[in-house]
Design a protein around this motif. Structure first.
Motif, PDB file in Angstrom:
ATOM      1  N   LEU A 155       0.811  -1.216   0.000  1.00  0.00           N
ATOM      2  CA  LEU A 155       0.000   0.000   0.000  1.00  0.00           C
ATOM      3  C   LEU A 155       0.844   1.265   0.000  1.00  0.00           C
ATOM      4  O   LEU A 155       1.942   1.312   0.541  1.00  0.00           O
ATOM      5  N   ASP A 156       0.279   2.300  -0.606  1.00  0.00           N
ATOM      6  CA  ASP A 156       0.955   3.582  -0.601  1.00  0.00           C
ATOM      7  C   ASP A 156       1.158   4.082   0.818  1.00  0.00           C
ATOM      8  O   ASP A 156       2.120   4.794   1.104  1.00  0.00           O
ATOM      9  N   GLU A 157       0.224   3.706   1.728  1.00  0.00           N
ATOM     10  CA  GLU A 157       0.335   4.191   3.108  1.00  0.00           C
ATOM     11  C   GLU A 157       1.649   3.734   3.748  1.00  0.00           C
ATOM     12  O   GLU A 157       2.256   4.461   4.534  1.00  0.00           O
ATOM     13  N   THR A 158       2.113   2.511   3.424  1.00  0.00           N
ATOM     14  CA  THR A 158       3.360   2.018   3.986  1.00  0.00           C
ATOM     15  C   THR A 158       4.540   2.846   3.500  1.00  0.00           C
ATOM     16  O   THR A 158       5.420   3.216   4.268  1.00  0.00           O
ATOM     17  N   ALA A 159       4.557   3.135   2.200  1.00  0.00           N
ATOM     18  CA  ALA A 159       5.629   3.966   1.651  1.00  0.00           C
ATOM     19  C   ALA A 159       5.603   5.343   2.300  1.00  0.00           C
ATOM     20  O   ALA A 159       6.653   5.915   2.622  1.00  0.00           O
ATOM     21  N   ASP A 160       4.398   5.867   2.514  1.00  0.00           N
ATOM     22  CA  ASP A 160       4.288   7.167   3.173  1.00  0.00           C
ATOM     23  C   ASP A 160       4.830   7.106   4.594  1.00  0.00           C
ATOM     24  O   ASP A 160       5.490   8.044   5.068  1.00  0.00           O
ATOM     25  N   SER A 161       4.550   6.008   5.305  1.00  0.00           N
ATOM     26  CA  SER A 161       5.029   5.855   6.677  1.00  0.00           C
ATOM     27  C   SER A 161       6.545   5.827   6.718  1.00  0.00           C
ATOM     28  O   SER A 161       7.168   6.457   7.569  1.00  0.00           O
ATOM     29  N   ARG A 162       7.148   5.111   5.791  1.00  0.00           N
ATOM     30  CA  ARG A 162       8.612   5.036   5.765  1.00  0.00           C
ATOM     31  C   ARG A 162       9.215   6.397   5.463  1.00  0.00           C
ATOM     32  O   ARG A 162      10.225   6.787   6.056  1.00  0.00           O
ATOM     33  N   ALA A 163       8.609   7.121   4.534  1.00  0.00           N
ATOM     34  CA  ALA A 163       9.116   8.462   4.214  1.00  0.00           C
ATOM     35  C   ALA A 163       8.992   9.381   5.422  1.00  0.00           C
ATOM     36  O   ALA A 163       9.899  10.176   5.714  1.00  0.00           O
ATOM     37  N   MET A 164       7.874   9.267   6.153  1.00  0.00           N
ATOM     38  CA  MET A 164       7.682  10.079   7.351  1.00  0.00           C
ATOM     39  C   MET A 164       8.710   9.720   8.415  1.00  0.00           C
ATOM     40  O   MET A 164       9.280  10.603   9.076  1.00  0.00           O
ATOM     41  N   ASN A 165       8.988   8.426   8.581  1.00  0.00           N
ATOM     42  CA  ASN A 165       9.997   8.006   9.549  1.00  0.00           C
ATOM     43  C   ASN A 165      11.364   8.593   9.211  1.00  0.00           C
ATOM     44  O   ASN A 165      12.087   9.081  10.088  1.00  0.00           O
ATOM     45  N   ASP A 166      11.747   8.512   7.933  1.00  0.00           N
ATOM     46  CA  ASP A 166      13.036   9.083   7.509  1.00  0.00           C
ATOM     47  C   ASP A 166      13.094  10.570   7.841  1.00  0.00           C
ATOM     48  O   ASP A 166      14.126  11.085   8.304  1.00  0.00           O
ATOM     49  N   HIS A 167      11.982  11.248   7.597  1.00  0.00           N
ATOM     50  CA  HIS A 167      11.931  12.684   7.893  1.00  0.00           C
ATOM     51  C   HIS A 167      12.097  12.930   9.390  1.00  0.00           C
ATOM     52  O   HIS A 167      12.847  13.833   9.805  1.00  0.00           O
ATOM     53  N   LEU A 168      11.430  12.120  10.221  1.00  0.00           N
ATOM     54  CA  LEU A 168      11.507  12.309  11.670  1.00  0.00           C
ATOM     55  C   LEU A 168      12.912  12.052  12.202  1.00  0.00           C
ATOM     56  O   LEU A 168      13.378  12.751  13.107  1.00  0.00           O
ATOM     57  N   TRP A 169      13.598  11.043  11.662  1.00  0.00           N
ATOM     58  CA  TRP A 169      14.991  10.809  12.069  1.00  0.00           C
ATOM     59  C   TRP A 169      15.858  12.022  11.714  1.00  0.00           C
ATOM     60  O   TRP A 169      16.736  12.416  12.498  1.00  0.00           O
ATOM     61  N   SER A 170      15.615  12.602  10.556  1.00  0.00           N
ATOM     62  CA  SER A 170      16.383  13.795  10.164  1.00  0.00           C
ATOM     63  C   SER A 170      16.123  14.947  11.119  1.00  0.00           C
ATOM     64  O   SER A 170      17.051  15.649  11.545  1.00  0.00           O
ATOM     65  N   VAL A 171      14.851  15.148  11.462  1.00  0.00           N
ATOM     66  CA  VAL A 171      14.506  16.210  12.422  1.00  0.00           C
ATOM     67  C   VAL A 171      15.156  15.935  13.768  1.00  0.00           C
ATOM     68  O   VAL A 171      15.704  16.838  14.414  1.00  0.00           O
ATOM     69  N   TYR A 172      15.123  14.674  14.202  1.00  0.00           N
ATOM     70  CA  TYR A 172      15.722  14.295  15.486  1.00  0.00           C
ATOM     71  C   TYR A 172      17.208  14.642  15.511  1.00  0.00           C
ATOM     72  O   TYR A 172      17.724  15.164  16.505  1.00  0.00           O
ATOM     73  N   ARG A 173      17.918  14.340  14.434  1.00  0.00           N
ATOM     74  CA  ARG A 173      19.357  14.613  14.399  1.00  0.00           C
ATOM     75  C   ARG A 173      19.650  16.109  14.420  1.00  0.00           C
ATOM     76  O   ARG A 173      20.635  16.550  15.010  1.00  0.00           O
TER      77      ARG A 173
END
Length: 405
Positions: A110-128
Protein backbone atom coordinates in the motif's frame (compact mmCIF):
# COMPACT_ATOMS: atom_id res chain seq x y z
CA UNK A 1 8.45 9.26 52.75
CA UNK A 2 9.45 5.85 51.36
CA UNK A 3 11.64 3.69 53.55
CA UNK A 4 14.59 3.57 51.17
CA UNK A 5 14.55 7.31 50.59
CA UNK A 6 14.36 8.07 54.32
CA UNK A 7 17.20 5.68 55.11
CA UNK A 8 19.33 7.19 52.36
CA UNK A 9 18.80 10.69 53.73
CA UNK A 10 19.40 9.54 57.31
CA UNK A 11 22.76 8.19 56.17
CA UNK A 12 23.67 11.61 54.75
CA UNK A 13 23.45 10.79 51.05
CA UNK A 14 21.87 12.93 48.40
CA UNK A 15 20.27 10.93 45.61
CA UNK A 16 23.22 11.73 43.38
CA UNK A 17 25.98 10.85 45.87
CA UNK A 18 24.21 7.61 46.76
CA UNK A 19 23.94 6.73 43.05
CA UNK A 20 27.65 7.42 42.55
CA UNK A 21 28.59 5.28 45.56
CA UNK A 22 26.37 2.44 44.35
CA UNK A 23 27.69 2.69 40.79
CA UNK A 24 24.32 3.38 39.15
CA UNK A 25 22.53 6.29 37.52
CA UNK A 26 20.67 8.79 39.72
CA UNK A 27 17.44 8.04 37.87
CA UNK A 28 17.83 4.38 38.85
CA UNK A 29 17.86 5.35 42.54
CA UNK A 30 14.75 7.45 41.92
CA UNK A 31 12.94 4.45 40.45
CA UNK A 32 13.94 2.30 43.43
CA UNK A 33 12.59 4.91 45.83
CA UNK A 34 9.31 5.26 43.95
CA UNK A 35 8.85 1.48 43.96
CA UNK A 36 8.97 1.25 40.15
CA UNK A 37 11.88 -1.22 40.11
CA UNK A 38 14.08 -3.04 42.62
CA UNK A 39 17.89 -3.38 42.68
CA UNK A 40 19.29 -6.46 41.02
CA UNK A 41 20.55 -9.15 43.46
CA UNK A 42 24.29 -8.58 42.70
CA UNK A 43 23.93 -4.94 43.81
CA UNK A 44 22.16 -5.61 47.10
CA UNK A 45 25.16 -6.44 49.33
CA UNK A 46 26.79 -3.15 48.31
CA UNK A 47 23.58 -1.20 48.99
CA UNK A 48 23.16 -2.86 52.38
CA UNK A 49 26.70 -1.83 53.32
CA UNK A 50 26.16 1.76 52.19
CA UNK A 51 22.96 1.99 54.25
CA UNK A 52 24.36 0.21 57.31
CA UNK A 53 21.89 -2.67 57.07
CA UNK A 54 21.95 -6.44 56.89
CA UNK A 55 20.33 -8.13 53.90
CA UNK A 56 17.07 -8.70 55.75
CA UNK A 57 16.85 -5.02 56.67
CA UNK A 58 17.50 -3.99 53.09
CA UNK A 59 14.84 -6.42 51.90
CA UNK A 60 12.30 -4.80 54.22
CA UNK A 61 13.08 -1.36 52.75
CA UNK A 62 12.72 -2.65 49.20
CA UNK A 63 9.43 -4.48 49.66
CA UNK A 64 6.80 -3.33 47.16
CA UNK A 65 4.72 -0.46 48.45
CA UNK A 66 2.36 2.07 46.98
CA UNK A 67 4.22 5.34 46.79
CA UNK A 68 2.17 8.07 45.13
CA UNK A 69 3.69 11.07 43.44
CA UNK A 70 1.59 13.38 45.66
CA UNK A 71 2.97 11.88 48.87
CA UNK A 72 6.49 12.22 47.59
CA UNK A 73 5.93 15.77 46.39
CA UNK A 74 7.50 14.95 43.05
CA UNK A 75 4.78 15.86 40.59
CA UNK A 76 7.36 17.60 38.43
CA UNK A 77 9.33 14.38 38.04
CA UNK A 78 6.68 12.47 36.09
CA UNK A 79 8.55 10.90 33.20
CA UNK A 80 5.99 8.69 31.50
CA UNK A 81 2.61 9.60 30.14
CA UNK A 82 -0.27 7.19 30.80
CA UNK A 83 -1.41 7.99 27.27
CA UNK A 84 1.91 6.68 25.96
CA UNK A 85 1.41 3.46 27.94
CA UNK A 86 -2.01 3.04 26.34
CA UNK A 87 -0.51 3.51 22.87
CA UNK A 88 2.11 0.85 23.61
CA UNK A 89 -0.48 -1.58 24.97
CA UNK A 90 -2.75 -1.01 21.97
CA UNK A 91 0.13 -1.64 19.58
CA UNK A 92 1.13 -4.83 21.42
CA UNK A 93 -2.46 -6.09 21.27
CA UNK A 94 -2.69 -5.46 17.54
CA UNK A 95 0.76 -6.98 16.96
CA UNK A 96 -0.30 -10.13 18.85
CA UNK A 97 -3.05 -10.79 16.30
CA UNK A 98 -1.24 -9.40 13.27
CA UNK A 99 -0.12 -12.87 12.18
CA UNK A 100 -3.76 -13.76 11.54
CA UNK A 101 -3.87 -11.33 8.62
CA UNK A 102 -2.19 -12.28 5.34
CA UNK A 103 0.27 -9.68 4.06
CA UNK A 104 -0.34 -8.41 0.57
CA UNK A 105 2.00 -9.52 -2.23
CA UNK A 106 5.00 -7.30 -2.67
CA UNK A 107 3.65 -5.66 -5.84
CA UNK A 108 0.47 -4.62 -3.98
CA UNK A 109 2.13 -2.94 -1.00
CA UNK A 110 0.00 0.00 0.00
CA UNK A 111 0.95 3.58 -0.60
CA UNK A 112 0.34 4.19 3.11
CA UNK A 113 3.36 2.02 3.99
CA UNK A 114 5.63 3.97 1.65
CA UNK A 115 4.29 7.17 3.17
CA UNK A 116 5.03 5.85 6.68
CA UNK A 117 8.61 5.04 5.77
CA UNK A 118 9.12 8.46 4.21
CA UNK A 119 7.68 10.08 7.35
CA UNK A 120 10.00 8.01 9.55
CA UNK A 121 13.04 9.08 7.51
CA UNK A 122 11.93 12.68 7.89
CA UNK A 123 11.51 12.31 11.67
CA UNK A 124 14.99 10.81 12.07
CA UNK A 125 16.38 13.79 10.16
CA UNK A 126 14.51 16.21 12.42
CA UNK A 127 15.72 14.29 15.49
CA UNK A 128 19.36 14.61 14.40
CA UNK A 129 19.11 18.31 13.58
CA UNK A 130 16.90 19.68 16.34
CA UNK A 131 18.41 21.06 19.53
CA UNK A 132 15.33 20.18 21.57
CA UNK A 133 14.85 16.43 21.12
CA UNK A 134 11.72 16.53 23.29
CA UNK A 135 9.90 18.64 20.70
CA UNK A 136 9.93 15.71 18.26
CA UNK A 137 8.08 13.33 20.57
CA UNK A 138 4.44 14.48 19.98
CA UNK A 139 4.87 13.91 16.24
CA UNK A 140 6.40 10.47 16.85
CA UNK A 141 3.52 9.56 19.15
CA UNK A 142 0.94 10.60 16.53
CA UNK A 143 2.76 8.57 13.88
CA UNK A 144 2.74 5.47 16.12
CA UNK A 145 -1.00 5.88 16.62
CA UNK A 146 -1.52 6.13 12.85
CA UNK A 147 0.54 2.97 12.25
CA UNK A 148 -1.48 1.11 14.90
CA UNK A 149 -4.70 2.11 13.15
CA UNK A 150 -3.32 0.80 9.87
CA UNK A 151 -2.43 -2.52 11.49
CA UNK A 152 -5.95 -2.86 12.89
CA UNK A 153 -7.22 -3.01 9.32
CA UNK A 154 -4.92 -5.97 8.63
CA UNK A 155 -3.37 -4.35 5.59
CA UNK A 156 0.27 -4.89 4.63
CA UNK A 157 1.17 -6.32 8.04
CA UNK A 158 4.83 -6.90 7.18
CA UNK A 159 5.43 -3.44 5.76
CA UNK A 160 3.67 -1.69 8.62
CA UNK A 161 5.51 -3.77 11.24
CA UNK A 162 8.78 -2.76 9.57
CA UNK A 163 7.80 0.91 9.76
CA UNK A 164 6.76 0.46 13.41
CA UNK A 165 10.07 -1.24 14.25
CA UNK A 166 11.82 1.85 12.91
CA UNK A 167 9.52 4.33 14.65
CA UNK A 168 9.62 2.71 18.09
CA UNK A 169 13.41 2.91 17.98
CA UNK A 170 13.13 6.65 17.49
CA UNK A 171 10.65 6.85 20.39
CA UNK A 172 13.16 4.94 22.51
CA UNK A 173 15.97 7.31 21.53
CA UNK A 174 13.87 10.28 22.62
CA UNK A 175 13.15 8.67 25.99
CA UNK A 176 16.76 7.57 26.47
CA UNK A 177 18.08 11.07 25.77
CA UNK A 178 15.89 12.31 28.64
CA UNK A 179 17.22 9.55 30.97
CA UNK A 180 13.80 7.81 30.95
CA UNK A 181 15.33 4.35 30.83
CA UNK A 182 12.17 2.36 31.59
CA UNK A 183 10.26 4.08 28.78
CA UNK A 184 13.24 3.62 26.45
CA UNK A 185 13.44 -0.11 27.22
CA UNK A 186 9.71 -0.52 26.57
CA UNK A 187 10.01 1.21 23.20
CA UNK A 188 13.05 -0.85 22.18
CA UNK A 189 11.24 -4.05 23.13
CA UNK A 190 8.32 -3.07 20.91
CA UNK A 191 10.75 -2.19 18.12
CA UNK A 192 12.36 -5.63 18.38
CA UNK A 193 8.97 -7.38 18.37
CA UNK A 194 7.72 -5.47 15.33
CA UNK A 195 11.00 -5.97 13.43
CA UNK A 196 10.97 -9.70 14.15
CA UNK A 197 7.38 -9.92 12.87
CA UNK A 198 8.51 -8.21 9.67
CA UNK A 199 11.63 -10.43 9.41
CA UNK A 200 13.75 -7.29 9.18
CA UNK A 201 16.92 -8.66 10.74
CA UNK A 202 19.03 -5.50 10.65
CA UNK A 203 16.22 -3.46 12.14
CA UNK A 204 15.73 -6.14 14.80
CA UNK A 205 19.46 -6.25 15.66
CA UNK A 206 19.55 -2.46 16.02
CA UNK A 207 16.57 -2.52 18.39
CA UNK A 208 18.36 -5.11 20.55
CA UNK A 209 21.55 -3.04 20.48
CA UNK A 210 19.72 0.06 21.65
CA UNK A 211 18.09 -2.01 24.39
CA UNK A 212 21.58 -3.01 25.57
CA UNK A 213 22.38 0.66 26.15
CA UNK A 214 19.88 0.71 29.01
CA UNK A 215 21.96 -1.89 30.85
CA UNK A 216 25.21 -0.16 29.88
CA UNK A 217 24.19 3.14 31.41
CA UNK A 218 23.14 1.36 34.60
CA UNK A 219 26.54 -0.39 34.57
CA UNK A 220 24.97 -3.81 34.23
CA UNK A 221 27.64 -4.89 31.75
CA UNK A 222 27.02 -8.63 31.80
CA UNK A 223 23.32 -8.04 31.13
CA UNK A 224 24.28 -5.85 28.20
CA UNK A 225 26.60 -8.51 26.77
CA UNK A 226 23.76 -11.05 26.87
CA UNK A 227 21.55 -8.78 24.76
CA UNK A 228 24.42 -7.92 22.42
CA UNK A 229 25.24 -11.58 21.75
CA UNK A 230 21.62 -11.99 20.63
CA UNK A 231 21.95 -8.85 18.49
CA UNK A 232 25.13 -10.22 16.90
CA UNK A 233 23.38 -13.47 15.95
CA UNK A 234 20.43 -11.62 14.44
CA UNK A 235 22.70 -9.21 12.55
CA UNK A 236 24.48 -12.13 10.87
CA UNK A 237 21.17 -12.95 9.19
CA UNK A 238 20.86 -9.40 7.88
CA UNK A 239 22.24 -7.49 4.92
CA UNK A 240 26.04 -7.75 4.83
CA UNK A 241 26.19 -4.46 2.95
CA UNK A 242 24.92 -2.58 6.02
CA UNK A 243 26.93 -1.52 9.07
CA UNK A 244 24.69 -3.34 11.56
CA UNK A 245 27.13 -6.02 12.75
CA UNK A 246 29.91 -3.46 13.07
CA UNK A 247 27.76 -1.23 15.26
CA UNK A 248 26.88 -4.23 17.44
CA UNK A 249 30.63 -4.88 17.83
CA UNK A 250 31.27 -1.24 18.82
CA UNK A 251 28.67 -1.45 21.57
CA UNK A 252 30.10 -4.81 22.69
CA UNK A 253 33.44 -3.01 23.05
CA UNK A 254 31.76 -0.53 25.40
CA UNK A 255 30.44 -3.36 27.57
CA UNK A 256 33.83 -5.08 27.66
CA UNK A 257 35.52 -1.80 28.58
CA UNK A 258 33.11 -1.46 31.50
CA UNK A 259 34.15 -4.97 32.57
CA UNK A 260 37.83 -3.89 32.26
CA UNK A 261 38.48 -6.59 29.67
CA UNK A 262 41.03 -4.89 27.42
CA UNK A 263 41.62 -7.80 25.02
CA UNK A 264 37.90 -8.44 24.39
CA UNK A 265 37.35 -4.70 23.93
CA UNK A 266 40.15 -4.51 21.36
CA UNK A 267 38.78 -7.49 19.41
CA UNK A 268 35.32 -5.90 19.34
CA UNK A 269 36.69 -2.53 18.20
CA UNK A 270 38.70 -4.25 15.45
CA UNK A 271 35.45 -5.83 14.23
CA UNK A 272 33.75 -2.43 14.41
CA UNK A 273 36.49 -0.94 12.20
CA UNK A 274 35.54 -3.37 9.43
CA UNK A 275 32.88 -0.75 8.65
CA UNK A 276 35.67 0.99 6.72
CA UNK A 277 35.38 -1.68 4.03
CA UNK A 278 31.71 -1.00 3.33
CA UNK A 279 30.55 1.08 0.41
CA UNK A 280 30.06 4.77 1.17
CA UNK A 281 26.29 4.57 0.66
CA UNK A 282 25.78 1.47 2.82
CA UNK A 283 24.69 3.17 6.05
CA UNK A 284 21.02 3.92 6.65
CA UNK A 285 20.37 7.51 7.71
CA UNK A 286 17.72 6.71 10.31
CA UNK A 287 17.71 3.69 12.60
CA UNK A 288 21.30 2.76 11.64
CA UNK A 289 23.80 5.61 11.80
CA UNK A 290 27.13 3.90 12.56
CA UNK A 291 29.92 4.78 10.16
CA UNK A 292 33.66 5.36 10.02
CA UNK A 293 33.35 8.95 11.31
CA UNK A 294 32.62 7.59 14.81
CA UNK A 295 35.49 5.11 15.09
CA UNK A 296 38.04 7.42 16.71
CA UNK A 297 35.48 8.73 19.19
CA UNK A 298 34.35 5.21 20.11
CA UNK A 299 37.88 3.88 20.56
CA UNK A 300 38.96 6.92 22.58
CA UNK A 301 35.99 6.64 24.93
CA UNK A 302 36.74 2.93 25.48
CA UNK A 303 40.38 3.68 26.35
CA UNK A 304 39.25 6.28 28.89
CA UNK A 305 37.08 3.65 30.58
CA UNK A 306 39.96 1.19 30.56
CA UNK A 307 42.42 3.73 32.01
CA UNK A 308 44.70 3.58 28.93
CA UNK A 309 45.15 7.33 28.93
CA UNK A 310 47.82 7.80 26.25
CA UNK A 311 45.88 5.64 23.79
CA UNK A 312 42.72 7.54 24.70
CA UNK A 313 44.22 10.96 24.05
CA UNK A 314 45.47 10.04 20.57
CA UNK A 315 42.07 8.66 19.55
CA UNK A 316 40.03 11.52 21.04
CA UNK A 317 42.23 14.20 19.53
CA UNK A 318 41.75 12.49 16.17
CA UNK A 319 37.99 12.55 16.73
CA UNK A 320 38.13 16.23 17.64
CA UNK A 321 40.06 17.06 14.47
CA UNK A 322 37.42 15.24 12.45
CA UNK A 323 34.75 17.31 14.19
CA UNK A 324 36.58 20.55 13.35
CA UNK A 325 36.76 19.47 9.72
CA UNK A 326 32.99 19.04 9.79
CA UNK A 327 32.94 15.31 9.13
CA UNK A 328 29.57 14.33 10.50
CA UNK A 329 29.86 15.59 14.07
CA UNK A 330 26.82 17.21 15.67
CA UNK A 331 26.76 19.35 18.84
CA UNK A 332 25.92 16.15 20.68
CA UNK A 333 28.86 14.14 19.35
CA UNK A 334 31.39 16.98 19.63
CA UNK A 335 30.21 17.60 23.18
CA UNK A 336 30.74 13.92 24.01
CA UNK A 337 34.32 13.98 22.69
CA UNK A 338 35.11 17.14 24.67
CA UNK A 339 33.61 15.62 27.81
CA UNK A 340 35.79 12.52 27.40
CA UNK A 341 38.87 14.74 26.97
CA UNK A 342 37.93 16.62 30.14
CA UNK A 343 37.56 13.30 32.02
CA UNK A 344 40.98 12.31 30.66
CA UNK A 345 42.48 15.53 32.07
CA UNK A 346 40.84 14.90 35.44
CA UNK A 347 42.28 11.39 35.61
CA UNK A 348 45.70 12.96 35.05
CA UNK A 349 44.97 15.65 37.68
CA UNK A 350 45.69 18.23 34.96
CA UNK A 351 43.20 21.02 35.72
CA UNK A 352 44.37 23.15 32.79
CA UNK A 353 43.42 20.33 30.44
CA UNK A 354 40.10 19.87 32.23
CA UNK A 355 39.19 23.54 31.88
CA UNK A 356 40.21 23.58 28.22
CA UNK A 357 37.57 21.04 27.32
CA UNK A 358 34.94 21.02 30.07
CA UNK A 359 33.52 24.50 29.59
CA UNK A 360 32.90 24.01 25.86
CA UNK A 361 31.38 20.59 26.58
CA UNK A 362 29.09 22.25 29.14
CA UNK A 363 28.06 24.89 26.63
CA UNK A 364 27.29 22.26 23.99
CA UNK A 365 25.30 20.19 26.50
CA UNK A 366 23.14 23.23 27.27
CA UNK A 367 22.72 24.24 23.63
CA UNK A 368 21.84 20.74 22.47
CA UNK A 369 19.81 19.74 25.52
CA UNK A 370 21.50 16.35 25.22
CA UNK A 371 21.19 13.87 28.05
CA UNK A 372 23.99 11.91 26.36
CA UNK A 373 26.55 14.68 26.89
CA UNK A 374 25.17 15.36 30.37
CA UNK A 375 25.81 11.73 31.32
CA UNK A 376 29.40 12.04 30.13
CA UNK A 377 29.83 15.15 32.28
CA UNK A 378 28.43 13.30 35.28
CA UNK A 379 31.51 11.07 35.07
CA UNK A 380 33.65 14.21 35.15
CA UNK A 381 32.08 15.23 38.47
CA UNK A 382 33.22 11.97 40.01
CA UNK A 383 36.76 12.39 38.66
CA UNK A 384 36.98 15.95 40.06
CA UNK A 385 36.47 14.88 43.68
CA UNK A 386 40.19 14.47 44.52
CA UNK A 387 40.82 18.11 43.53
CA UNK A 388 37.55 19.52 44.89
CA UNK A 389 39.35 22.10 47.07
CA UNK A 390 40.82 23.87 44.04
CA UNK A 391 38.88 27.05 43.27
CA UNK A 392 38.60 26.32 39.55
CA UNK A 393 37.44 22.77 40.20
CA UNK A 394 34.85 24.03 42.70
CA UNK A 395 33.51 26.57 40.19
CA UNK A 396 33.29 23.89 37.49
CA UNK A 397 31.58 21.50 39.91
CA UNK A 398 28.92 24.13 40.62
CA UNK A 399 28.22 24.51 36.90
CA UNK A 400 28.07 20.74 36.44
CA UNK A 401 25.65 20.45 39.35
CA UNK A 402 23.47 23.14 37.80
CA UNK A 403 23.39 21.20 34.54
CA UNK A 404 22.49 17.98 36.37
CA UNK A 405 19.65 19.78 38.16
Amino acid sequence: MGGLKKRRKDCGYSQETFAAAAGVDRTTVGRWERGETEPQPPLRPKLAKLLGLDMAGLGALLSPQAVTQEAEGHLDNLTSDSGDDMIRRDFLRVLAIAGAFPALPAHEILDETADSRAMNDHLWSVYRLTRSKRSVFPIVRDQITALTDELKDGRDTIGLCSAAGDLFQLAGELAFDENRYTDAAASYTLAASASREAKQYDLWACALTRHAYVSLYERQYEDAIGVLIAAERVAKRGDGRLATRHWVAAVQAQAYAGMKNFDACERAMDEAEEVLHLAADSVNGGWLRFNASRLAEERGARYVELGRLDLAEAALQRALRQAELGRGQSYRRRGAVLADLAVLGAKRRDLDEVMTYAHEALDLARRSGSGYVARKLRTLRVELRPVATDARAAELEAKLAELAA
